[in-house]
Design a protein around this motif. Sequence first.
Motif, mmCIF file in Angstrom:
data_model
loop_
_atom_site.group_PDB
_atom_site.id
_atom_site.type_symbol
_atom_site.label_atom_id
_atom_site.label_comp_id
_atom_site.label_asym_id
_atom_site.label_seq_id
_atom_site.Cartn_x
_atom_site.Cartn_y
_atom_site.Cartn_z
ATOM 1 N N TYR A 1 0.761 -0.919 0.182
ATOM 2 C CA TYR A 1 0.134 0.118 -0.331
ATOM 3 C C TYR A 1 0.620 1.196 -0.085
ATOM 4 O O TYR A 1 0.116 2.365 -0.168
ATOM 5 C CB TYR A 1 -0.871 0.317 1.050
ATOM 6 N N ARG A 2 2.750 1.108 0.201
ATOM 7 C CA ARG A 2 3.024 2.444 0.335
ATOM 8 C C ARG A 2 3.829 2.228 -1.039
ATOM 9 O O ARG A 2 4.346 3.241 -1.178
ATOM 10 C CB ARG A 2 4.318 1.862 1.839
ATOM 11 N N HIS A 3 3.267 2.051 -2.258
ATOM 12 C CA HIS A 3 3.831 2.433 -3.163
ATOM 13 C C HIS A 3 2.711 1.928 -4.301
ATOM 14 O O HIS A 3 2.710 2.566 -5.485
ATOM 15 C CB HIS A 3 4.835 1.039 -3.629
ATOM 16 N N THR A 4 1.457 1.738 -3.851
ATOM 17 C CA THR A 4 0.289 1.556 -5.226
ATOM 18 C C THR A 4 -0.653 1.360 -4.346
ATOM 19 O O THR A 4 -0.862 1.203 -3.883
ATOM 20 C CB THR A 4 0.481 0.198 -6.404
ATOM 21 N N ARG A 5 -1.311 2.069 -5.143
ATOM 22 C CA ARG A 5 -2.872 2.780 -4.745
ATOM 23 C C ARG A 5 -3.910 1.635 -5.825
ATOM 24 O O ARG A 5 -5.164 1.394 -6.047
ATOM 25 C CB ARG A 5 -3.207 3.582 -4.826
ATOM 26 N N ARG A 6 -3.496 1.263 -7.356
ATOM 27 C CA ARG A 6 -3.894 0.799 -8.020
ATOM 28 C C ARG A 6 -5.157 -0.868 -8.066
ATOM 29 O O ARG A 6 -3.931 -1.777 -7.628
ATOM 30 C CB ARG A 6 -3.111 0.847 -9.565
ATOM 31 N N VAL A 7 -5.584 -1.114 -7.890
ATOM 32 C CA VAL A 7 -6.150 -2.601 -8.140
ATOM 33 C C VAL A 7 -5.373 -2.905 -9.459
ATOM 34 O O VAL A 7 -5.240 -4.305 -9.105
ATOM 35 C CB VAL A 7 -7.797 -2.430 -8.550
ATOM 36 N N GLU A 8 -5.662 -2.648 -10.461
ATOM 37 C CA GLU A 8 -4.806 -3.294 -11.146
ATOM 38 C C GLU A 8 -3.937 -3.576 -10.964
ATOM 39 O O GLU A 8 -3.170 -5.170 -11.241
ATOM 40 C CB GLU A 8 -5.180 -2.827 -12.730
ATOM 41 N N ASP A 9 -2.821 -3.377 -10.062
ATOM 42 C CA ASP A 9 -1.097 -3.417 -9.538
ATOM 43 C C ASP A 9 -2.143 -4.928 -8.839
ATOM 44 O O ASP A 9 -1.338 -6.160 -8.645
ATOM 45 C CB ASP A 9 -0.275 -2.690 -9.081
ATOM 46 N N TYR A 10 -2.083 -5.031 -8.140
ATOM 47 C CA TYR A 10 -2.745 -6.473 -6.886
ATOM 48 C C TYR A 10 -3.758 -6.977 -8.185
ATOM 49 O O TYR A 10 -2.961 -8.170 -7.550
ATOM 50 C CB TYR A 10 -3.929 -5.198 -5.956
ATOM 51 N N ALA B 1 -12.662 -3.528 -3.870
ATOM 52 C CA ALA B 1 -11.384 -3.523 -3.583
ATOM 53 C C ALA B 1 -10.776 -2.299 -4.430
ATOM 54 O O ALA B 1 -9.687 -2.024 -2.887
ATOM 55 C CB ALA B 1 -11.307 -4.384 -5.169
ATOM 56 N N LYS B 2 -11.012 -0.758 -5.039
ATOM 57 C CA LYS B 2 -10.256 0.569 -4.829
ATOM 58 C C LYS B 2 -10.533 0.768 -3.107
ATOM 59 O O LYS B 2 -9.772 1.254 -2.625
ATOM 60 C CB LYS B 2 -11.035 1.269 -5.769
ATOM 61 N N GLN B 3 -11.946 0.642 -2.564
ATOM 62 C CA GLN B 3 -12.390 1.625 -1.761
ATOM 63 C C GLN B 3 -11.687 0.521 -0.311
ATOM 64 O O GLN B 3 -11.112 1.177 0.629
ATOM 65 C CB GLN B 3 -13.951 1.191 -1.014
ATOM 66 N N VAL B 4 -11.263 -0.794 -0.168
ATOM 67 C CA VAL B 4 -10.178 -1.038 0.262
ATOM 68 C C VAL B 4 -9.337 -0.950 0.542
ATOM 69 O O VAL B 4 -8.472 -1.063 1.347
ATOM 70 C CB VAL B 4 -10.933 -2.708 0.532
ATOM 71 N N VAL B 5 -8.293 -0.964 -0.960
ATOM 72 C CA VAL B 5 -6.886 -0.136 -0.414
ATOM 73 C C VAL B 5 -6.991 1.479 -0.115
ATOM 74 O O VAL B 5 -5.911 1.518 1.067
ATOM 75 C CB VAL B 5 -5.954 -0.327 -2.150
ATOM 76 N N ASP B 6 -7.866 1.871 -1.138
ATOM 77 C CA ASP B 6 -7.878 3.169 0.282
ATOM 78 C C ASP B 6 -8.053 3.790 1.913
ATOM 79 O O ASP B 6 -7.532 3.875 2.132
ATOM 80 C CB ASP B 6 -8.461 4.495 -0.918
ATOM 81 N N ASP B 7 -8.931 2.717 2.228
ATOM 82 C CA ASP B 7 -9.074 2.685 3.401
ATOM 83 C C ASP B 7 -7.980 2.037 4.061
ATOM 84 O O ASP B 7 -7.406 2.610 5.134
ATOM 85 C CB ASP B 7 -10.308 1.801 3.720
ATOM 86 N N ARG B 8 -7.577 0.782 2.964
ATOM 87 C CA ARG B 8 -6.233 0.706 4.289
ATOM 88 C C ARG B 8 -4.542 2.025 4.137
ATOM 89 O O ARG B 8 -4.232 2.212 4.730
ATOM 90 C CB ARG B 8 -5.255 -0.053 3.622
#
Length: 316
Positions: free
Chosen positions: A183-192, A215-222
């Motif tokens: 999460y410190r490096h990317t917030r793109r769901v495509e990368d995950y 999924a995007k909201q889960v990443v941004d939440d973190r």
Amino acid sequence: MVPPGQPSAGPICAPPEIETLALDDLVPDPEWRRPALLDRDLLVLVTDGHGGLELDFAAQPCRPGTLLRARTGQVLRCSVSELNATVVRWAPEALRGFDVDPAAVPAWRQLAGADEDVFSAEISQLAVDCERQRGVARAAGLLRHQLAVLLLRVSLLPDAATSVPRAETVTFQRLCLEVERGYRHTRRVEDYAANLDCSVRTLTRACLAVTGRSAKQVVDDRVALQARRLLAATDEPVAAIGRRLGFSEPTNFGRFFAREVGMSPGAFRAAREQPLPGRPTDGPADAPAHRPPAARVVRPRPPADVADEPAPGMMA
């Protein structure tokens, strides 16, 4: 374990990777004006009173028998001083070599009846052994085994049934592990999705099934959670926090934070020393069937005969 810039409370047992202490020993400030950023894992058993704890900014209701599990990196804050609780604190190396999955230990349980008696006895025995065997090198194995048994016992408690399909639960858990690493490096769901060899649609379906969020909201939440932790529990400059979380410009970080949290990073930090609400409701706003809030704590004192014989309910 304690807020930066403040002296730490001394450990009360050995070996240093496992300790037992009281909740109010976690920070030197009796009013808990800011959250404590945890550098070790905790298990908190409330033995008396009612009060409020805040774990990662979520209220957790506490009363006798409440068992709270907090992880390294989370932030913990207390409200009113109406609780007695025992805290078990350990470093990761304490569980090395044991078949224990800390992730399987629920964040909050309300114990009752025989379960409450068993856990109270085992944690009391661990506290006694920590105190009695302080500085005894050979006791390290005893304490490590006691901790492993305690955590295994918590993970085996019956849990509330869930209607989420197992496949989507597994996918969500895999995403969470990947987000934790990246999460410190990317917030793109495509990368995950690429790292997990699945589609964005698969990740979104799993996240919606488990959390009700994309999924995007889960990443941004973190990312937003980590920002709140660092703003509330440290004095690190806002711009530096933004850089740590992958934002090249402070203005981008500020816009992201305001969108996710509803206020600017500076306003959020300014509010960190406001007192918590006095008394919690019967259940936390975002918890599953079990979770708590708490307060300061007085170190529990074992009965006089505990030092001479095992606590009831302990297994040989």
